[in-house]
Write a protein that holds these residues in place. Structure first.
Motif, short mmCIF file in Angstrom:
data_model
loop_
_atom_site.label_atom_id
_atom_site.label_comp_id
_atom_site.label_asym_id
_atom_site.label_seq_id
_atom_site.Cartn_x
_atom_site.Cartn_y
_atom_site.Cartn_z
N GLY A 241 23.67 22.89 17.19
CA GLY A 241 22.86 23.09 16.00
C GLY A 241 23.06 22.10 14.88
N SER A 242 24.11 21.28 14.94
CA SER A 242 24.36 20.32 13.85
C SER A 242 25.18 19.17 14.39
CB SER A 242 25.10 21.00 12.70
OG SER A 242 26.44 21.30 13.07
N GLU A 243 25.17 18.08 13.64
CA GLU A 243 25.97 16.93 14.07
C GLU A 243 27.46 17.21 13.90
OE1 GLU A 243 25.47 12.11 14.04
OE2 GLU A 243 24.66 13.24 12.35
N GLU A 244 27.81 18.02 12.91
CA GLU A 244 29.21 18.39 12.73
C GLU A 244 29.73 19.18 13.94
OE1 GLU A 244 26.81 18.84 10.52
OE2 GLU A 244 27.38 17.31 9.06
N GLU A 245 28.91 20.11 14.42
CA GLU A 245 29.29 20.88 15.61
C GLU A 245 29.40 19.97 16.82
OE1 GLU A 245 27.89 24.97 17.90
OE2 GLU A 245 26.39 23.76 16.85
N PHE A 246 28.49 19.01 16.91
CA PHE A 246 28.52 18.06 18.02
C PHE A 246 29.83 17.27 18.00
CE2 PHE A 246 27.93 13.85 19.79
CZ PHE A 246 27.37 14.11 21.02
N GLU A 247 30.28 16.87 16.81
CA GLU A 247 31.51 16.09 16.71
C GLU A 247 32.70 16.88 17.26
OE1 GLU A 247 31.63 12.65 16.60
OE2 GLU A 247 30.61 12.83 14.68
N VAL A 248 32.77 18.16 16.88
CA VAL A 248 33.84 19.02 17.39
C VAL A 248 33.74 19.13 18.92
CG1 VAL A 248 34.78 21.36 17.40
CG2 VAL A 248 34.06 20.31 15.24
N ALA A 249 32.53 19.34 19.42
CA ALA A 249 32.34 19.52 20.86
C ALA A 249 32.66 18.26 21.65
CB ALA A 249 30.90 19.95 21.14
N THR A 250 32.53 17.10 21.01
CA THR A 250 32.81 15.84 21.69
C THR A 250 34.28 15.74 22.10
OG1 THR A 250 31.04 14.76 20.45
CG2 THR A 250 32.64 13.33 21.48
N VAL A 251 35.17 16.47 21.43
CA VAL A 251 36.58 16.50 21.82
C VAL A 251 36.70 16.93 23.28
CG1 VAL A 251 38.82 17.59 21.36
CG2 VAL A 251 37.35 16.91 19.45
N ASN A 252 35.72 17.69 23.76
CA ASN A 252 35.76 18.15 25.15
C ASN A 252 35.77 16.99 26.14
OD1 ASN A 252 35.42 20.55 27.04
ND2 ASN A 252 33.74 19.24 27.71
N ALA A 253 35.23 15.83 25.74
CA ALA A 253 35.28 14.67 26.63
C ALA A 253 36.73 14.26 26.89
CB ALA A 253 34.50 13.51 26.03
N ALA A 254 37.60 14.44 25.89
CA ALA A 254 39.02 14.16 26.08
C ALA A 254 39.68 15.28 26.88
CB ALA A 254 39.71 13.99 24.74
N VAL A 255 39.30 16.53 26.59
CA VAL A 255 39.85 17.68 27.32
C VAL A 255 39.56 17.53 28.81
CG1 VAL A 255 39.67 20.18 27.63
CG2 VAL A 255 39.70 19.21 25.32
N TYR A 256 38.40 17.00 29.14
CA TYR A 256 38.03 16.75 30.54
C TYR A 256 39.07 15.88 31.24
CZ TYR A 256 35.11 14.45 34.21
OH TYR A 256 34.60 13.91 35.37
N GLY A 257 39.53 14.83 30.56
CA GLY A 257 40.57 13.98 31.12
C GLY A 257 41.91 14.69 31.20
N TRP A 258 42.23 15.48 30.18
CA TRP A 258 43.50 16.22 30.20
C TRP A 258 43.52 17.22 31.35
CZ3 TRP A 258 43.06 17.77 24.35
CH2 TRP A 258 43.08 16.61 23.56
N ALA A 259 42.36 17.87 31.58
CA ALA A 259 42.29 18.85 32.68
C ALA A 259 42.54 18.15 34.02
CB ALA A 259 40.92 19.53 32.68
N GLN A 260 41.98 16.95 34.17
CA GLN A 260 42.23 16.21 35.40
C GLN A 260 43.71 15.87 35.54
OE1 GLN A 260 39.66 12.92 36.23
NE2 GLN A 260 37.79 14.12 36.06
N ASP A 261 44.36 15.56 34.42
CA ASP A 261 45.77 15.24 34.50
C ASP A 261 46.60 16.48 34.85
OD1 ASP A 261 47.89 13.20 34.11
OD2 ASP A 261 48.56 14.60 32.55
#
Length: 321
Positions: A213-233
């Motif tokens: 719903g907002s660019e601020e929310e998108f910024e928070v959700a983008t952290v998931n791209a890093a979480v994706y790598g951590w999950a693989q590790d």
């Protein structure tokens, strides 16, 4: 190209019945708007409408042939773009409907899938309807600036931390999205803002799309791209631990990976609160409780939150790259 009508028209006067397999020029029926213009009365219009419904061009109804092809252009052909291309082609997108900027891995990927190359970024933007920007964030502004953007076009930026205000695309619409490399197997959960219809249809070929719903929310959700790598590790660590203790390497890799998939699907596909789902697993005195206790004593929850905070600060520009 020839178009044929091979069926008699029920209820149509004999004097205007088409002969069997009557050849008709394809160009004669460019659109329903034209049919309405040439129909001088209801009976003629009904006849032409029925005739149109029987037409076939190379075995396909004209409506599918006249539907305008959407050209997808990609600027920045690196690792993520390669995953996206694999997903698009795997989802049935015609390689001829994709256009690559002639840099990075573009020549190799063009040769692999038969995807055309643009002469340069100007040529790509002139020809594409949806442009996917997959360059390094530091290069995003320069890559998008001074290109021949036009109304009705959509620029989709995959550049983490680069706000819409920093992307100069003239009259084109700008959308941010964050696909994962699992797009290669059409399994990427992709967040986006703002949701733009034609671009959403492209992203859906890569996996489930989650509009925000907002660019601020998108910024928070983008952290998931890093979480994706951590999950693989974490999967790697779990598999390696089991292998070091006698497990078969491939079996342990598959088991660890599918365990994470199963945990994620259960959370994603049920409405139960996550605390409830975890609570159902934690039997007093059981192994799940034991392990969670060790992780808590070792500071895992605090370390995980600190890692998420660090990534968000970087994305928000509060920590230098």
């Amino acid at each position: 190209m020839r178009v044929r009508c091979c069926r008699p028209i029920d209820g149509c006067p004999a004097r205007i019945q088409p002969s069997p397999c009557l050849p008709l020029p394809y160009r004669f029926f460019p659109s329903w708007h034209f049919l309405r213009l040439v129909a001088c009365n209801d009976s003629v219009y009904s006849f032409v409408q029925y005739l149109f419904s029987q037409l076939r061009v190379d075995g396909k109804p004209p409506s599918s042939l006249w539907r305008r092809t959407v050209i997808i252009g990609i600027i920045g052909v690196g690792h993520l773009a390669a995953s996206i291309l694999s997903g698009l082609v795997g989802a049935g997108v015609d390689p001829a409907d994709i256009l690559l900027s002639p840099r990075g891995q573009a020549h190799a990927l063009s040769a692999r899938w038969g995807i055309p190359l643009a002469a340069d970024n100007d040529d790509l933007v002139n020809r594409a309807d949806i442009v996917l920007l997959s360059v390094r964030p530091v290069d995003a502004h320069t890559a998008a600036a001074d290109l021949p953007w036009r109304p009705g076009q959509t620029l989709v930026s995959f550049c983490a931390g680069v706000t819409i205000s920093r992307l100069e695309a003239g009259p084109a619409r700008v959308m941010r999205a964050m696909p994962l490399t699992s797009a290669a197997i059409n399994a990427s959960p992709t967040v986006c803002f703002p949701a733009t219809g034609p671009a959403i249809a492209v992203l859906e070929k890569l996996g489930p799309v989650i509009p925000l719903g907002s660019e601020e929310e998108f910024e928070v959700a983008t952290v998931n791209a890093a979480v994706y790598g951590w999950a693989q590790d974490l999967i790697r660590q779990s598999a390696n631990w089991a292998t070091a203790r006698g497990g078969d390497a491939m079996a342990m890799r598959k088991l660890a990976a599918l365990t994470f998939v199963a945990a994620g699907r259960l959370i994603a596909e049920t409405d139960k609160p996550m605390e409830t789902l975890i609570g159902e697993l934690v039997t007093p005195g059981g192994i799940t409780e034991l392990g969670l206790g060790v992780l808590a004593r070792e500071g895992q929850p605090q370390a995980w939150q600190a890692a998420c905070d660090a990534v968000l600060q970087r994305l928000s520009g509060r920590v230098p790259a």
